[in-house]
Write a protein that holds these residues in place. Structure first.
Motif, PDB file in Angstrom:
ATOM      1  N   ILE A 298     -17.671  -4.029 -11.635  1.00  0.00           N
ATOM      2  CA  ILE A 298     -17.148  -2.667 -11.504  1.00  0.00           C
ATOM      3  C   ILE A 298     -16.880  -2.402 -10.031  1.00  0.00           C
ATOM      4  O   ILE A 298     -17.772  -2.576  -9.187  1.00  0.00           O
ATOM      5  N   ASN A 299     -15.671  -1.988  -9.710  1.00  0.00           N
ATOM      6  CA  ASN A 299     -15.276  -1.723  -8.331  1.00  0.00           C
ATOM      7  C   ASN A 299     -14.727  -0.310  -8.193  1.00  0.00           C
ATOM      8  O   ASN A 299     -14.207   0.267  -9.165  1.00  0.00           O
ATOM      9  N   TYR A 300     -14.836   0.207  -7.000  1.00  0.00           N
ATOM     10  CA  TYR A 300     -14.108   1.442  -6.662  1.00  0.00           C
ATOM     11  C   TYR A 300     -12.721   1.002  -6.194  1.00  0.00           C
ATOM     12  O   TYR A 300     -12.543   0.526  -5.074  1.00  0.00           O
ATOM     13  N   THR A 301     -11.749   1.116  -7.082  1.00  0.00           N
ATOM     14  CA  THR A 301     -10.386   0.676  -6.780  1.00  0.00           C
ATOM     15  C   THR A 301      -9.425   1.793  -7.121  1.00  0.00           C
ATOM     16  O   THR A 301      -9.434   2.312  -8.250  1.00  0.00           O
ATOM     17  N   VAL A 302      -8.596   2.180  -6.162  1.00  0.00           N
ATOM     18  CA  VAL A 302      -7.596   3.221  -6.385  1.00  0.00           C
ATOM     19  C   VAL A 302      -6.256   2.737  -5.848  1.00  0.00           C
ATOM     20  O   VAL A 302      -6.194   1.890  -4.952  1.00  0.00           O
ATOM     21  N   GLY A 303      -5.189   3.259  -6.410  1.00  0.00           N
ATOM     22  CA  GLY A 303      -3.847   2.913  -5.984  1.00  0.00           C
ATOM     23  C   GLY A 303      -2.852   3.836  -6.663  1.00  0.00           C
ATOM     24  O   GLY A 303      -3.200   4.577  -7.591  1.00  0.00           O
ATOM     25  N   VAL A 304      -1.624   3.781  -6.224  1.00  0.00           N
ATOM     26  CA  VAL A 304      -0.595   4.667  -6.767  1.00  0.00           C
ATOM     27  C   VAL A 304       0.664   3.872  -7.044  1.00  0.00           C
ATOM     28  O   VAL A 304       1.032   2.968  -6.287  1.00  0.00           O
ATOM     29  N   ASP A 305       1.310   4.162  -8.169  1.00  0.00           N
ATOM     30  CA  ASP A 305       2.618   3.585  -8.467  1.00  0.00           C
ATOM     31  C   ASP A 305       3.587   4.713  -8.777  1.00  0.00           C
ATOM     32  O   ASP A 305       3.270   5.891  -8.564  1.00  0.00           O
ATOM     33  N   GLY A 306       4.779   4.373  -9.255  1.00  0.00           N
ATOM     34  CA  GLY A 306       5.808   5.395  -9.446  1.00  0.00           C
ATOM     35  C   GLY A 306       5.443   6.459 -10.458  1.00  0.00           C
ATOM     36  O   GLY A 306       5.883   7.604 -10.342  1.00  0.00           O
TER      37      GLY A 306
ATOM     38  N   LEU B  47       6.594   7.871   2.104  1.00  0.00           N
ATOM     39  CA  LEU B  47       6.300   6.509   2.526  1.00  0.00           C
ATOM     40  C   LEU B  47       6.215   5.532   1.362  1.00  0.00           C
ATOM     41  O   LEU B  47       6.053   4.334   1.587  1.00  0.00           O
ATOM     42  N   PHE B  48       6.316   6.027   0.148  1.00  0.00           N
ATOM     43  CA  PHE B  48       6.250   5.144  -1.022  1.00  0.00           C
ATOM     44  C   PHE B  48       7.480   4.242  -1.057  1.00  0.00           C
ATOM     45  O   PHE B  48       8.615   4.703  -0.955  1.00  0.00           O
ATOM     46  N   ASP B  49       7.255   2.946  -1.201  1.00  0.00           N
ATOM     47  CA  ASP B  49       8.343   1.963  -1.219  1.00  0.00           C
ATOM     48  C   ASP B  49       8.885   1.847  -2.643  1.00  0.00           C
ATOM     49  O   ASP B  49       8.266   1.208  -3.508  1.00  0.00           O
ATOM     50  N   ARG B  50      10.041   2.445  -2.893  1.00  0.00           N
ATOM     51  CA  ARG B  50      10.613   2.451  -4.235  1.00  0.00           C
ATOM     52  C   ARG B  50      11.257   1.127  -4.631  1.00  0.00           C
ATOM     53  O   ARG B  50      11.675   0.962  -5.771  1.00  0.00           O
TER      54      ARG B  50
END
Length: 469
Positions: A79-87, A57-60
């Motif tokens: 300070i935040n709880y922040t998560v994410g993913v990249d290539g 589902l990752f949009d390349r």
């Protein structure tokens, strides 16, 4: 509060981070005896299955971080709880989730004491490693970064070899002391950011003063170079690899070493570009030294585990070389080689562990000439060995070729200096394969050895499949 899940409104990244930790807590409360490994396998397999939608589902076609989740944590300090993913992080998350079930399988019979505690450490390690690759807040990143040290220290120090305490303490001291430079760099960046923030994306590309970038880069360099590990900060690695249980060696080679290179890509390059420009030539020189030193030292080894450990120094030298070439081919080759090295070297450590379970020795002399009694094993070993030396047609060839292409674009002289490292890679790996498959005139009696069982065959077959994907 900012949620952008992207997968039917499920916080998929948080699930991936904390599912192994939840499994470890349940194992601590209810786990008993041999059932602990079944539970650990079920949790790691579930984690691997849940990570697959990220890939599909990752949009390349879209730049930036996807499946992002953000919740205020400590508002007074931003300070935040922040998560994410990249290539970049996507590939490393998948490498982690898909390698962990194999770590459980390779420990099925090898770990016989304190099995529940062993698999608790494995699951906590998985949470920490995935958290490092997904964190988009510096404080959150640092918490996961430091959280890895304790379970890996225990894996080496409790379930390791005869010199396990020495190796565990050396690993902990090197990585802990080096990691102390990381919060120094973070605080400096926080104070120079406008507005003040610990958000990793927000800290990228800000106009920091050149002198500040130089000092921050040096702090980043110490923290990440030890983790890679780069020459001359590598001395903890052979001891840790040799004394660690097979699963520990696989985790070290497949994932932990990549975190240093990931740190350079995620923080040093985008946040301190002037520091990278100034110190880059020195890093390139150290990378070339690591390639040659690792190759020559691996060629002199008679211990299979130590040989593969020193080969990692050389291979990671290619990775850091590609990163600091600062051109498309070099960086792309480095990222690809990080994943390839994780698969190939992890598989080689599994192969060494299989022989150790049968001969109770890691010496090449003890495994000489086993090709006639273990044909399935030596076939798998040959495939992974050829991949390690970057034989054309294997996965490692593509990454190493791109790095060398980037090297010739940057400086033909620099690239030419790395060619002996390629030759050395072929020399030490072919030497090991020749000794194990055919041996010599004084081979030990190996008629009592049995070939791979179903569990071992399945483990290596899965890695072989990933190698050719």
């Amino acid at each position: 509060m900012d949620f952008m899940y992207g997968i039917d409104n499920w916080p998929i990244l948080s699930i991936l981070i904390f599912l192994p930790l939840a499994g470890a807590l349940l194992l601590l409360l209810f786990g008993r005896g041999q059932g602990s490994k079944i539970w650990a396998l079920a949790v790691t397999l579930t984690e691997a299955v849940l990570s697959l939608p990220l890939f599909y589902l990752f949009d390349r076609t879209t730049a930036g971080y996807q499946f992002r989740e953000s919740v205020q944590w400590i508002p007074s300090l931003h300070i935040n709880y922040t998560v994410g993913v990249d290539g970049i992080s996507l590939l490393l998350v998948l490498l982690t989730t898909l390698i962990m079930p194999l770590c459980v399988l390779c420990s099925w019979r090898a770990v016989t004491n304190r099995t529940r505690e062993f698999f608790i450490c494995i699951l906590i390690m998985e949470t920490s490693m995935i958290g490092v690759f997904l964190a988009l807040d510096f404080v959150l990143f640092f918490l996961f970064w430091e959280a890895m040290l304790i379970p890996m220290f225990l894996l080496i120090g409790v379930w390791g070899g005869p010199r396990r305490v020495y190796a565990a303490v050396k690993f902990f001291l090197y990585t802990f002391v080096a990691s102390m430079f990381l919060p120094v760099a973070v605080i400096i960046l926080y104070l120079h950011s406008s507005p003040h923030t610990f958000s990793i994306p927000a800290l990228m590309g800000q106009p920091y003063p050149a002198s500040m970038q130089a000092w921050v880069f040096l702090a980043f360099f110490v923290a990440f170079a030890v983790k890679v590990p780069m020459f001359p900060f590598h001395t903890w690695l052979p001891a840790a690899h040799v004394e660690a249980p097979t699963a520990g060696s696989v985790i070290l080679a497949s994932v932990l070493l990549k975190m240093g290179a990931y740190g350079f890509l995620r923080f040093a390059l985008p946040m301190t570009p002037l520091g990278v420009k100034f110190f880059g030539p020195w890093v390139l020189a150290l990378s070339v030294v690591a390639i040659l030193y690792g190759g020559f030292t691996a060629l002199a080894q008679s211990d299979m585990k130590r040989l593969v450990a020193y080969s990692s120094v050389a291979h990671m030298g290619f990775v850091t070389l590609g990163i600091f070439l600062l051109n498309g081919s070099g960086v792309e080759g480095a990222i690809l080689q990080m994943v390839n090295h994780g698969i190939t070297t992890g598989a080689l450590f599994l192969c060494v562990g299989i022989i150790y379970e049968r001969t109770h020795s890691r010496e090449l002399a003890a495994a000489s000439g086993i090709g006639r009694v273990m044909p399935i094993y030596v076939t798998a070993l040959t495939v992974f060995g050829l991949s390690s030396l970057a034989f054309p047609g294997t996965n490692s060839f593509v990454g190493e070729f791109l790095i060398l292409a980037g090297g010739f674009t940057f400086s033909p002289t620099l690239a030419a200096l790395t060619i002996p490292g390629v030759v050395l890679g072929a020399a030490y790996m072919l030497r090991m394969l020749q000794r194990i498959i055919w041996g010599g005139t004084d081979n030990p009696d190996s008629s009592h050895l049995v070939d791979l069982n179903v569990r071992e065959t399945a483990t290596l077959t899965l890695l072989h499949f990933r190698l050719h994907r």
